[in-house]
Write a protein that holds these residues in place. Sequence first.
Motif, mmCIF file in Angstrom:
data_model
loop_
_atom_site.group_PDB
_atom_site.id
_atom_site.type_symbol
_atom_site.label_atom_id
_atom_site.label_comp_id
_atom_site.label_asym_id
_atom_site.label_seq_id
_atom_site.Cartn_x
_atom_site.Cartn_y
_atom_site.Cartn_z
ATOM 1 N N THR A 4 0.810 -1.218 0.000
ATOM 2 C CA THR A 4 0.000 0.000 0.000
ATOM 3 C C THR A 4 0.846 1.272 0.000
ATOM 4 N N ALA A 5 1.923 1.302 0.764
ATOM 5 C CA ALA A 5 2.741 2.519 0.852
ATOM 6 C C ALA A 5 3.784 2.577 -0.275
ATOM 7 N N VAL A 6 4.774 1.715 -0.212
ATOM 8 C CA VAL A 6 5.877 1.739 -1.187
ATOM 9 C C VAL A 6 5.368 1.419 -2.588
ATOM 10 N N GLY A 7 4.464 0.436 -2.699
ATOM 11 C CA GLY A 7 3.945 0.058 -4.011
ATOM 12 C C GLY A 7 3.283 1.211 -4.735
ATOM 13 N N HIS A 8 2.430 1.983 -4.019
ATOM 14 C CA HIS A 8 1.748 3.113 -4.656
ATOM 15 C C HIS A 8 2.713 4.245 -4.995
#
Length: 307
Positions: A227-231
Amino acid sequence: MQKLKPYILLILVMMIWGFNVPLIKMLVSTFEPVTITAFRIFTASLVVFLILGKMGKVHWPAIYHWKYILGGGLFNVFFHHLFLGLGAAGTSAVHTGIILGLGPILTAVMSVVFFRRGLSIFRVLGFVTGTAGVLVTVLGGGAGLSGFVLGDLYIFLSISAQAFSFILVSRAARDMDPLLLTGYMQLFGSFGLFLASFMLEPAGMASLQNINFNMVIVFMLSAVGATAVGHLVYNNTITKIGPAEAAIFLNLNTFFSIVGSAVILGESIYYYHWLGLLLIVPGVLMGSGALEEMIRKRRKTIIRSNK
């Protein structure tokens, strides 16, 4: 190698997002779905702001940016993840991954409706093919309408809300750093999810007593990695290759979610799942406009080479 870097990063992000589907299924099966989703998104927002702080990109938005932050937070985070959590708790991870694969097609439909973009024969055919793929998936196995569950509807509402949010985000990105926009949307969207969890799940906080080491690992992989790094990586990379090429990579997200569901959860994959995937993939290519864009680029290349 430098030219390949964005594509390699996108493949990695699609793999992370795909495997995140069974991780979410594990979380919502162990804890109350809306409560754990609120904590997951809130944790992701903190990580995003930490990374942006290191990059020196954190600042208070201008007043006219707030309508996009709140609108994007409502649809991209609150409604999307609310229905995703409820849906994942009520249907299989395989179904979830395949239905989420409709994202690019629904985004293209929203673009036609709100931006009055032309509707070519390719796009119409893509919409029909993609929809057929979802119907094959949720109604397959010989169960007909009895095979359709409420969780499938929630997942469809989830991806529809996200598709609509992309219209808002694309407009906001003209004036605001999309990475900073991501952080603020996740932060305020998580607040809304917390409020919803108190109303929908009175025992939500009590369910957190089911925490154990394995669930902590699953939670951090989902919240921080996906959710954080991927986005952040996706939003930063997509500007370098364009939306048409990105639609192609989004098909890998669906593929990895099916593989991850089988490997991590041991869910069965039937012939109608693969048939649904085979219909959705070309549906995305045509419905999102990716196929037309590739044809246009090919024609330009041929014209330049003939001059």
